[in-house]
Design an enzyme around this catalytic site. Structure first.
Site, mmCIF file in Angstrom:
data_model
loop_
_atom_site.group_PDB
_atom_site.id
_atom_site.type_symbol
_atom_site.label_atom_id
_atom_site.label_comp_id
_atom_site.label_asym_id
_atom_site.label_seq_id
_atom_site.Cartn_x
_atom_site.Cartn_y
_atom_site.Cartn_z
ATOM 1 N N GLN A 111 1.155 -1.045 -0.206
ATOM 2 C CA GLN A 111 0.073 0.145 0.167
ATOM 3 C C GLN A 111 0.528 1.403 -0.259
ATOM 4 O O GLN A 111 0.272 2.292 -0.262
ATOM 5 C CB GLN A 111 -0.912 -0.574 1.121
ATOM 6 C CG GLN A 111 -2.270 0.527 1.244
ATOM 7 C CD GLN A 111 -3.136 0.421 0.092
ATOM 8 O OE1 GLN A 111 -3.319 -1.327 0.409
ATOM 9 N NE2 GLN A 111 -3.590 0.809 -0.868
ATOM 10 N N LYS A 126 -2.412 -1.015 7.081
ATOM 11 C CA LYS A 126 -4.059 -1.757 6.394
ATOM 12 C C LYS A 126 -3.958 -2.645 7.984
ATOM 13 O O LYS A 126 -2.948 -2.520 8.832
ATOM 14 C CB LYS A 126 -3.016 -2.885 5.843
ATOM 15 C CG LYS A 126 -3.945 -3.671 5.078
ATOM 16 C CD LYS A 126 -4.498 -3.278 3.850
ATOM 17 C CE LYS A 126 -5.091 -3.712 2.747
ATOM 18 N NZ LYS A 126 -5.646 -3.035 1.300
ATOM 19 N N ASP A 166 -12.109 -3.748 1.757
ATOM 20 C CA ASP A 166 -11.249 -4.855 1.474
ATOM 21 C C ASP A 166 -11.450 -5.499 1.480
ATOM 22 O O ASP A 166 -12.298 -6.350 1.319
ATOM 23 C CB ASP A 166 -9.473 -4.983 2.172
ATOM 24 C CG ASP A 166 -8.508 -5.547 1.645
ATOM 25 O OD1 ASP A 166 -7.824 -5.294 0.435
ATOM 26 O OD2 ASP A 166 -8.164 -7.012 1.679
ATOM 27 N N ASN A 240 -15.698 -7.184 -4.489
ATOM 28 C CA ASN A 240 -16.151 -5.935 -5.231
ATOM 29 C C ASN A 240 -15.240 -5.554 -6.613
ATOM 30 O O ASN A 240 -15.915 -5.080 -7.811
ATOM 31 C CB ASN A 240 -15.728 -5.419 -4.184
ATOM 32 C CG ASN A 240 -15.824 -3.804 -4.313
ATOM 33 O OD1 ASN A 240 -14.491 -3.126 -4.962
ATOM 34 N ND2 ASN A 240 -16.823 -3.440 -4.341
HETATM 35 P P1 NDP Z 1 -13.941 -8.921 -1.956
HETATM 36 O O1 NDP Z 1 -14.438 -9.763 -0.694
HETATM 37 O O2 NDP Z 1 -15.358 -8.443 -1.794
HETATM 38 O O3 NDP Z 1 -14.203 -10.809 -3.211
HETATM 39 C C1 NDP Z 1 -13.262 -11.631 -2.968
HETATM 40 C C2 NDP Z 1 -13.372 -12.834 -4.033
HETATM 41 O O4 NDP Z 1 -12.672 -12.972 -4.173
HETATM 42 C C3 NDP Z 1 -14.802 -13.205 -3.735
HETATM 43 O O5 NDP Z 1 -15.276 -13.722 -4.679
HETATM 44 C C4 NDP Z 1 -14.196 -14.189 -2.604
HETATM 45 O O6 NDP Z 1 -15.150 -15.834 -2.278
HETATM 46 C C5 NDP Z 1 -12.947 -14.212 -3.393
HETATM 47 N N1 NDP Z 1 -11.906 -15.485 -2.695
HETATM 48 C C6 NDP Z 1 -12.041 -15.743 -1.229
HETATM 49 N N2 NDP Z 1 -11.073 -15.927 -0.734
HETATM 50 C C7 NDP Z 1 -10.793 -16.807 -1.356
HETATM 51 C C8 NDP Z 1 -10.112 -18.241 -1.223
HETATM 52 N N3 NDP Z 1 -9.642 -18.892 0.096
HETATM 53 N N4 NDP Z 1 -10.060 -19.360 -1.960
HETATM 54 C C9 NDP Z 1 -10.853 -18.671 -3.685
HETATM 55 N N5 NDP Z 1 -11.908 -17.462 -3.551
HETATM 56 C C10 NDP Z 1 -12.081 -16.031 -2.359
HETATM 57 O O7 NDP Z 1 -13.181 -8.524 -1.823
HETATM 58 P P2 NDP Z 1 -12.573 -7.546 -2.858
HETATM 59 O O8 NDP Z 1 -12.835 -7.733 -4.542
HETATM 60 O O9 NDP Z 1 -12.569 -6.140 -2.548
HETATM 61 O O10 NDP Z 1 -10.883 -7.807 -3.116
HETATM 62 C C11 NDP Z 1 -10.127 -8.827 -4.115
HETATM 63 C C12 NDP Z 1 -8.803 -8.610 -3.896
HETATM 64 O O11 NDP Z 1 -8.580 -7.036 -4.269
HETATM 65 C C13 NDP Z 1 -8.157 -8.090 -2.793
HETATM 66 O O12 NDP Z 1 -6.665 -8.866 -2.771
HETATM 67 C C14 NDP Z 1 -7.553 -6.935 -2.200
HETATM 68 O O13 NDP Z 1 -6.583 -6.984 -1.692
HETATM 69 C C15 NDP Z 1 -7.506 -6.615 -3.765
HETATM 70 N N6 NDP Z 1 -8.367 -4.969 -3.624
HETATM 71 C C16 NDP Z 1 -9.273 -4.142 -3.182
HETATM 72 C C17 NDP Z 1 -9.506 -2.959 -3.151
HETATM 73 C C18 NDP Z 1 -10.874 -2.977 -2.699
HETATM 74 O O14 NDP Z 1 -11.425 -1.551 -3.023
HETATM 75 N N7 NDP Z 1 -11.880 -3.122 -1.897
HETATM 76 C C19 NDP Z 1 -8.706 -2.474 -3.822
HETATM 77 C C20 NDP Z 1 -7.730 -2.432 -4.422
HETATM 78 C C21 NDP Z 1 -7.310 -4.092 -3.888
HETATM 79 P P3 NDP Z 1 -16.448 -15.573 -2.088
HETATM 80 O O15 NDP Z 1 -17.966 -14.655 -2.798
HETATM 81 O O16 NDP Z 1 -16.743 -17.016 -2.094
HETATM 82 O O17 NDP Z 1 -16.244 -15.133 -0.311
HETATM 83 O O1 2IT Z 2 -5.900 -2.802 -1.340
HETATM 84 C C1 2IT Z 2 -6.248 -1.573 -1.616
HETATM 85 O O2 2IT Z 2 -5.975 -0.658 -2.344
HETATM 86 C C2 2IT Z 2 -7.875 -1.669 -1.086
HETATM 87 N N1 2IT Z 2 -8.241 -2.746 0.181
HETATM 88 C C3 2IT Z 2 -8.164 0.300 -0.528
HETATM 89 C C4 2IT Z 2 -8.007 0.757 0.387
HETATM 90 C C5 2IT Z 2 -8.570 2.274 0.368
HETATM 91 O O3 2IT Z 2 -8.006 2.608 1.579
HETATM 92 O O4 2IT Z 2 -9.508 2.347 0.002
#
Ligand code: NDP
Ligand code: 2IT
Length: 451
Positions: A111, A126, A166, A240
């Site tokens: 980050q 984080k 996250d 997301n």
């Molecule tokens: P969510 O919780 O919304 O979605 C995560 C997805 O990954 C879900 O579909 C989940 O499945 C799947 N998943 C999680 N754990 C596992 C596992 N052990 N095995 C298989 N599938 C799995 O999270 P986000 O979409 O917010 O985040 C996804 C990634 O993006 C992460 O690495 C996060 O750190 C990164 N990220 C997020 C940001 C944000 O703004 N939200 C910004 C930048 C990066 P299920 O639906 O079954 O739970």
């Molecule tokens: O991994 C990431 O960049 C996030 N989960 C978003 C962090 C934030 O402060 O919006």
């Protein structure tokens, strides 16, 4: 031994049992050798790398809560305040049973560089907990979030540390945490981002990470004379990031053939329908197995319980791979499959979804590879825009935020591209992003003395 290798050894020795943190440090330090080696004596004297790899502060606390049957549970909460050289600590909160301090250190370290690349004034942090939100009622989620904030509130603030969502933490959780913060501190301030629109949230924050990923990918392809329209994509995840990546890819004229979750993965030859995903994941909060009830021609393949990988997704022949689930879900075998099937580009929506061997294999085989700290920075960038709106007590239109997001993603691509060219590594966007982020943080750290 070089300064960098000494520090990598030190990180491994001083942080045993934290392999994700080691991996993230190794990836960054390996790619900034050219800058560090040229300044080794001064950097050693100033302990630049020691300060870079040691978080400024780590908080660990007990989170007791009571379930719907009246039973008490205790989880562990954390906040890693990694680096505040360029602004207040900023970064998400992960709620997942696999959360450990080492996982949050990896995410906090990433980050720091990601936030620097956005050009907005945000340091890196984080946090999260080993709480498992799966299968919990709304009331149980609220009880956990309130208890979590009952300790966290004393460590954060709009000018100190601004958490966000996250994996496992979305708008619902941020709402409960914001309510508890306000109640405890008696201050209405932009202490969290990803808030609801009626209480200080920004339009387009929900969409921002997925949209930003596609803005970055489109620019990377365009600069390599490739049009994204008409291309096929494989997406992993269905949360997301994945949902809004699928939406924007579809709007750009690409076709997304896959998505996945913890239970299994979908192959939809007609193109994954993100409106169905929204219904299944945002409203019903259930398994992707449901998708075929809406689209009988799609195919759902179940995974073995506890399988963290997305192997099936990466066997599909596509032009572009967009891993949007979680860390280390593309290994060397997956990379070989994708390359054998002619993949052109891999752009990371998740944090560190590709392991080091797979990343190297893509780069050696001419695949355009966008590292998460650059390509998924749209989420935190829009969080930065939410902070600006909160400070001026105004709300910008969707179009205004989206336009700023686009221009930030395009400028992040060029910052990485330019840095790679400057140091003779043209096309290596991993090195470019790490060097560009490092130079900015280093500059601010140097100016502020040994702190
Ligand atoms: P969510 O919780 O919304 O979605 C995560 C997805 O990954 C879900 O579909 C989940 O499945 C799947 N998943 C999680 N754990 C596992 C596992 N052990 N095995 C298989 N599938 C799995 O999270 P986000 O979409 O917010 O985040 C996804 C990634 O993006 C992460 O690495 C996060 O750190 C990164 N990220 C997020 C940001 C944000 O703004 N939200 C910004 C930048 C990066 P299920 O639906 O079954 O739970
Ligand atoms: O991994 C990431 O960049 C996030 N989960 C978003 C962090 C934030 O402060 O919006």
């Amino acid at each position: 031994m070089s300064y960098i290798d000494e520090i990598i050894d030190q990180v491994v020795a001083q942080n045993p049992d934290e392999p994700l943190f080691h991996q993230a440090v190794r990836e960054v330090l390996d790619t900034i050798r050219v800058v560090v080696d040229a300044n080794e004596a001064q950097f050693r004297k100033d302990a630049v790398l020691e300060r870079l790899v040691n978080p400024e502060r780590q908080v660990k606390f007990r989170v007791p809560w009571v379930d719907d049957q009246g039973n008490a549970h205790v989880n562990t909460g954390y906040r890693v305040q990694f680096n505040s050289a360029i602004g207040p600590y900023k970064g998400g909160l992960r709620l997942d049973k696999s959360v450990t301090l080492g996982m949050l250190k990896f995410l906090g370290f990433e980050q720091v560089f990601k936030n620097a690349l956005t050009t907005l004034p945000m340091g890196g942090g984080k946090g999260g907990s080993d709480f498992d939100p799966k299968g919990k009622s709304d009331r149980e989620i609220m009880a956990f979030c309130q208890s979590f904030m009952t300790e966290l509130f004393r460590h954060i603030g709009a000018d100190t540390d601004v958490p966000a969502g996250d994996l496992g933490t979305g708008g619902r959780e941020i709402g409960y945490m914001f309510g508890q913060y306000k109640r405890l501190k008696n201050v209405y301030e932009g202490v969290l981002t990803g808030k609801g629109l009626s209480f200080g949230g920004s339009l387009a924050r929900t969409e921002a990470t997925g949209y930003g990923l596609l803005y970055f990918t489109k620019e990377m392809l365009a600069c390599n004379n490739i049009d994204i329209a008409g291309k096929t994509c494989a997406v992993s995840g269905s949360g997301n990031v994945a949902i809004y990546a699928i939406q924007k890819a579809t709007q750009m004229g690409a076709k997304v053939l896959t998505c996945s979750d913890r239970t299994g993965w979908i192959y939809d030859e007609e193109g994954v329908d993100y409106t169905i995903l929204k219904e299944i994941k945002e409203v019903k909060r259930t398994s992707l197995a449901e998708y075929v009830n809406y689209r009988p021609n799609a195919k759902y393949t179940a995974k073995a319980a506890g399988d963290n990988m997305d192997h099936g997704v990466w066997t599909v022949k596509v032009d572009i791979a967009l891993p949007c689930g979680r860390e280390n879900t593309i290994d060397l075998d997956d990379a070989k499959n994708l390359v054998a099937n002619g993949v052109i580009a891999v752009a990371e929506g998740a944090n560190m979804p590709t392991n080091l061997e797979a990343t190297k294999y893509f780069q050696e085989n001419g695949v355009l590879f966008a590292p998460g700290k650059a390509s998924n920075a749209g989420g935190v960038a829009t969080s930065g825009l939410e902070m600006s709106q909160n400070s001026e007590r105004l709300s910008w239109s969707f179009e205004e935020v989206d336009a700023k997001l686009q221009s930030i993603m395009i400028s992040i691509f060029h910052a990485a591209d330019d840095a790679a060219k400057k140091y003779g590594m043209e096309g290596n966007y991993v090195a470019g992003a790490n060097i560009a982020g490092f130079e900015k943080v280093l500059n601010a750290m140097n100016a502020q003395g040994i702190v």
